[in-house]
Structures are given as structure tokens and as C-alpha cells.
Enzyme design. Structure first.
Site, PDB file in Angstrom:
ATOM      1  CG  ASP A  40      -2.119   0.838   1.141  1.00  0.00           C
ATOM      2  OD1 ASP A  40      -2.040   1.890   0.489  1.00  0.00           O
ATOM      3  OD2 ASP A  40      -3.164   0.469   1.719  1.00  0.00           O
ATOM      4  CB  THR A  81      -6.543   1.908  -0.297  1.00  0.00           C
ATOM      5  OG1 THR A  81      -5.445   2.704   0.163  1.00  0.00           O
ATOM      6  CG2 THR A  81      -6.361   0.474   0.152  1.00  0.00           C
ATOM      7  CE  LYS A 162      -4.780   1.410   4.629  1.00  0.00           C
ATOM      8  NZ  LYS A 162      -4.603   2.323   3.472  1.00  0.00           N
ATOM      9  CG  ASP A 163     -12.008  -2.616   6.104  1.00  0.00           C
ATOM     10  OD1 ASP A 163     -11.405  -1.951   5.235  1.00  0.00           O
ATOM     11  OD2 ASP A 163     -12.858  -2.112   6.870  1.00  0.00           O
ATOM     12  NE  ARG A 164      -9.079   1.398   2.027  1.00  0.00           N
ATOM     13  CZ  ARG A 164      -9.172   2.011   3.204  1.00  0.00           C
ATOM     14  NH1 ARG A 164     -10.127   1.666   4.057  1.00  0.00           N
ATOM     15  NH2 ARG A 164      -8.331   2.965   3.544  1.00  0.00           N
ATOM     16  CG  ASP A 293      -1.751   4.195   2.808  1.00  0.00           C
ATOM     17  OD1 ASP A 293      -1.525   4.847   1.768  1.00  0.00           O
ATOM     18  OD2 ASP A 293      -2.743   4.410   3.539  1.00  0.00           O
ATOM     19  CG  HIS A 297      -1.437   8.683   4.267  1.00  0.00           C
ATOM     20  ND1 HIS A 297      -1.904   9.652   3.404  1.00  0.00           N
ATOM     21  CD2 HIS A 297      -1.971   7.506   3.843  1.00  0.00           C
ATOM     22  CE1 HIS A 297      -2.680   9.089   2.492  1.00  0.00           C
ATOM     23  NE2 HIS A 297      -2.734   7.783   2.734  1.00  0.00           N
ATOM     24  CG  ASP A 340      -2.821   0.582  -2.679  1.00  0.00           C
ATOM     25  OD1 ASP A 340      -1.620   0.920  -2.668  1.00  0.00           O
ATOM     26  OD2 ASP A 340      -3.555   0.692  -1.672  1.00  0.00           O
ATOM     27  CG  HIS A 473      -2.711   8.086  -2.032  1.00  0.00           C
ATOM     28  ND1 HIS A 473      -3.937   7.509  -2.244  1.00  0.00           N
ATOM     29  CD2 HIS A 473      -2.374   7.763  -0.750  1.00  0.00           C
ATOM     30  CE1 HIS A 473      -4.327   6.873  -1.156  1.00  0.00           C
ATOM     31  NE2 HIS A 473      -3.399   7.009  -0.231  1.00  0.00           N
TER      32      HIS A 473
END
Length: 532
Positions: A40, A81, A162-164, A293, A297, A340, A473
Site C-alpha cells: 500500500d 486504496t 486494512k479490511d478493503r 501507507d 501519509h 494500489d 495520493h
């Protein structure tokens, strides 16, 4: 003599036409398992920026023994993402697969919803509110097609903090998807009624103490990180409990490089728990590393924190490859790594180095609301804003007797006057817009008629919403859209190509290697160069 030649030709002709294997290539060996690793927020240049400090068994092994698609680009905007993960595994884009963002405003529900939100399921092994599933994904994934092709004998598992990052790559028919909640790996009743025993056992360990007993210190002396900026910069995020954004840090495990190690350790026990790669058909394990990620960030691409993350990830990869070699044999698995999305630098970093940048604050949109009310004499014409999408309130506009296009055109003209906003478009009119490629197509690919807003905003290069601290992003620009893609393992030949490759080509290539159907919304092309 003539008779002898004639007889010889007859024999050769009979042999060719009676033997279908002649002049055909041998069947391609299929891998026992496909391991897809998404990092990520990994920019393409991270493959090479820290190369002098990488060991021989991680990124260097990938580039030496694998095939690198050096010019792989995301084909949609927004570059976030959920969109990236779904695009890789569906071979599709948000306009088709429905994942229009990490969240979007649902007009039927009257509120913003998460990309994996599902009120029909509940969470298990953690927070019961983890009502997550892949039902918002409108197409199949490569994992779904693999399951269908083998009459559901192949196994597919998704894993991420992350869930996604776990749910979307796993697809609709995954045997399991696991993500982090309250420091534990959890799942939902969409997949199972209870966590497997091996997952419960994994969660019983205190991984924070095991992996980072003294917090997060740099792997090497901090003054040797010469490819990064100084440790203390005013545009870096200061976490709770810290006075300055400097080492050593004491973050949660998911906000440190040890989150990668933790995720990969869970992936190993999942391989063993599900007996992946031990059946008669190829299995698929989709892993996503979310910690880069979170780090990116907070500190930005030119930080010591990001460099340290990739130096540690290099060692994690070496360990993972050693595990896969031992479990499946060096030629028994197919591995690919991609991302991603990438990331832009912090506005603070850019302005410090005299590079184009700026910050779009919420004041811009408050002023827009004020101007709209002045122009049309009624408040609330904008229903909400999500990312760079603006949703109009159709009920308010209709009751006021105003034409939607008239309102949209006025908003667009106002936005174009704002510094940092390059332009804006009515989403439904993108096809006829005068704007250069590939940006226009990326915007079209990112627009889902039922989930996206009415107006899309295109920011100027280097600009960021919110504040000058941290990095983000979401835009079409190469710093967000240029991603790594390297293949290694079963049937992959060493090499590289600099031709343009799309993110959607990954699923098509996997389908070709596995001799299965492409996902139902796939628009990708097979990357033929990677195999012999």
C-alpha cells in the site's frame, strides 16, 4: 532413390498428422500457489532508490530472477486504496467494478458508506461491528474465476491490516479474508461463523512486544540515511505521546514497519492452516501490506521513516521467499508484487525545495457554498463532497425549479478560479470534454454513474487537500499512478520491459497462466513477455 524419398515423405506426413503433439509446445507448468503481494502506497521508484542498501534475497532477488514491468500505470482516478486493490484482482476499473473510492455517498441510504460495508453480516474474532464483505464489488475477481474453474477446489484467501486490502482481492467466493481490528486479525460472518483455531492461537501472542519491544528504532545509524531528509521536519506528523516527529517512535504495530512482518507471519500460518498449495489445483493467497501507507501519509516519501520501512521490508521479503522456497520449491509458486497507488511529497517538502505545490483547505468549499446561495438564492445545493467528487442535492435543486446543469456549470466556473484546482468537469460529460489523454480516460474509468458524484475536481500538480503536513495520493499524476510490478517463480523468465502496462493487465495475465476465464469485468491484456 525417388521411391525412397517418396516413402520417407509419406512416413513423415503420417507422423505429423497422427501425432497432435508435434509442433506444439509442452503444457505450461502451473504453480502450486499464486502469492500476490500489494504494498500500500509503494511508488515505483522505491524499487531502486534504496537499492544500494538492499540485501541479495529481497528486492534484488526479485529484480534479478523475476520480470519487471517498469512502466506499469494505474488506469483510473481516484488513485486510492480500494480502487487499486479491486482493479488489480478484477482486471477492471471503478466505472465497471463499482468500487468508486474508499467510500462514497449512497443516495439510497442517505449517507456515506464504506466500500466493504455490509449490514447483513457481523464481525467475529474482534469487534462485532465489523460488518464487512465484498458485496459492493460488482464483478468477479481472478480468485473467483479460479474457484469456478476448479469447481471450488482451489482455495483463495485474502489478508491485510486494512479490511478493503483483504476483502476486495479475495473476491466473492474466498475461503477466508482476515483484517486487523483492535490489534487482532478478524473476519466476518460472510466467510465463517468462528475464527479458525490457528488464527485464535496467532492472536493470543503479544506481537507488539515480540516484534518491537523497544519501539521503532532505525535499522541502521540514523545519520547513514543519506537518501532521505533530516529526521525532524515541521511537515511531518507528530503522533500522540511524542513531542517531535523523530526516532525512536512508539506507534502501534500497524503504523510501523513491523506491521509488515506481523501481516506476513499471519500469512504463513494461513498457508499452513488452509494447507494452501497442497491440493490438486492452484491456490491463491492475496496479501496486502497496509503499514507503508500509514507511514507514508504521516512522514512523506523523502522521510527516514519511509526509507527505514523499505529497508526492513527488504528483509521481510527475503524471509518470505525463503519460506516459500522451502514449502513449495523455488519453481513451485508464482509470486508478484505491485501497489494500489503511489504518493506525492508533502507540500512542506515541496515548498522547501522550490517545487510546485500548495494546499486546498476546506475554506474553498465553504466559500463555494456562500457563492452558490448568493447566485441562486437558496442554500444546500451541494449535498456533500467525497474526495474530489461533489454531489448535488437533486431534491433542493428540483424544488427550487433550477436546472441541474446550470448549477453544475456555475460550480465548475467557480472552481476553475481557485488556485490549486486545474479544472473541474461534469462527470456525465467527460467523454466530450476537451482534455488530454490519458487523464481524460482515467477520469472516465473512475466514474461510476451510481456511486460517484456529479462533478469531479482535478487538482494542480503537487497540491494537497487539508494541510501542508504529511503526504497523500488520489490524483492522476505519475507520482500517484506509476506503480511497481514484478513477477517471479513458476514459468517466469528474468527480464524487464519498459512498454506501457496497465494495472488491469495483472488479472488477465494470471488468467492466461492458469488457463482460466478472465474476471467478468476485465478490460486488461496479457503481458506475454513475462514467460518463456
Amino acid at each position: 532413390m525417388k521411391k525412397t524419398v517418396f516413402l520417407l515423405l509419406c512416413v513423415m506426413t503420417f507422423h505429423v498428422f497422427s501425432n497432435p503433439c508435434v509442433a506444439q509446445t509442452a503444457p505450461v507448468k502451473k504453480p502450486k500457489i499464486v502469492v500476490g503481494l500489494m504494498v500500500d502506497q509503494m511508488r515505483w521508484d522505491y524499487l531502486y532508490k534504496y537499492q544500494d542498501r538492499y540485501g541479495d534475497g529481497g528486492f534484488k532477488r526479485l529484480l534479478d530472477q523475476g520480470f519487471s514491468c517498469e512502466n506499469t500505470m494505474i488506469q483510473h482516478a481516484p488513485t486510492v486504496t480500494a480502487c487499486g486493490h479491486s482493479s488489480v484482482y478484477t482486471g477492471s476499473v471503478p466505472a465497471i467494478n463499482g468500487i468508486a473510492g474508499n467510500s462514497w455517498y449512497d443516495r439510497a441510504w442517505g449517507r456515506e458508506i464504506s466500500n466493504v460495508e455490509d449490514s447483513t453480516v457481523t464481525g467475529i474474532g474482534g469487534n462485532a461491528k465489523q460488518n464487512k464483505s465484498p458485496r459492493n464489488l460488482l464483478t468477479t475477481t481472478i480468485g473467483d474465476e479460479l474457484r469456478i474453474a476448479t469447481n471450488y477446489q482451489s482455495k483463495v484467501v485474502g489478508i491485510s491490516i486494512k479490511d478493503r486490502g483483504a476483502i476486495l482481492p479475495g473476491g466473492h467466493t474466498a475461503n477466508g479474508a482476515f483484517w486487523e481490528e483492535s490489534g487482532k486479525f478478524t473476519t466476518s460472518t460472510y466467510y465463517m461463523e468462528a475464527l479458525p483455531d490457528w488464527a485464535k492461537k496467532f492472536n493470543e501472542k503479544d506481537w507488539d512486544k515480540l516484534l518491537m519491544p523497544k519501539g521503532w528504532k532505525t535499522l541502521y545509524p540514523v545519520d547513514t540515511y543519506v537518501l532521505s531528509d533530516k529526521d525532524d521536519k515541521d511537515y511531518e506528523t507528530i503522533y500522540k505521546g511524542e513531542k517531535k516527529p523523530v526516532f525512536p517512535h512508539k506507534p502501534s504495530i500497524s503504523r510501523s514497519p513491523f506491521g509488515n512482518t506481523w501481516t506476513l507471519e499471519f500469512a504463513k500460518v494461513a498457508m499452513e492452516g488452509y494447507k494452501l498449495g497442497q491440493g490438486n489445483f492452484t491456490d491463491l493467497l492475496a496479501i496486502s501490506l497496509s503499514s507503508p501507507d500509514k507511514i507514508g501519509h504521516a512522514y512523506g516519501p523523502n522521510s527516514i521513516e519511509v526509507e527505514d520501512n523499505y529497508l526492513r521490508l527488504d528483509k521481510d521479503l527475503e524471509d518470505l521467499f525463503g519460506y516459500l522456497d522451502k514449502r513449495y520449491g523455488k519453481d513451485g509458486y508464482l509470486f508478484f508484487i505491485t501497489a494500489d497507488h503511489g504518493a506525492n511529497h508533502s507540500p512542506g517538502y515541496l515548498e522547501e525545495n522550490k517545487l510546485p505545490t500548495g494546499v486546498l483547505t476546506n475554506d474553498v468549499f465553504k466559500e463555494l457554498d456562500t457563492e452558490l446561495e448568493k447566485k441562486f438564492g437558496i442554500p444546500g445545493l451541494i449535498l456533500t463532497r467525497n474526495g474530489y467528487q461533489i454531489y448535488l442535492d437533486y431534491d433542493v435543486i428540483s424544488k427550487a425549479g433550477i436546472d441541474k446543469i446550470t448549477v453544475a456549470d456555475y460550480i465548475i466556473e467557480q472552481l476553475k478560479q481557485v488556485p490549486g484546482i486545474e479544472t473541474a468537469f461534469l462527470n456525465e460529460a467527460l467523454a466530450s470534454a476537451t482534455y488530454p489523454e490519458p487523464i481524460k480516460t482515467m477520469l472516465i474509468n473512475g466514474f461510476n454513474p451510481k456511486r460517484s458524484g456529479d462533478i469531479v475536481i482535478v487538482k494542480s500538480s503537487g497540491w494537497k487537500s487539508g494541510s501542508r503536513t504529511g503526504a497523500t495520493h488520489g490524483d492522476w499524476n505519475p507520482y500517484d499512478a506509476h506503480i511497481p510490478l514484478v513477477w517471479m517463480g513458476t514459468g517466469i523468465r528474468p527480464g524487464k520491459t519498459h512498454r506501457l502496462v496497465g494495472m488491469t493487465d495483472i488479472a488477465s495475465t494470471l488468467a492466461a497462466i492458469l488457463n482460466i476465464q478472465q474476471p467478468s469485468g476485465s478490460i486488461g491484456h496479457v503481458i506475454t513477455e513475462i514467460t518463456d
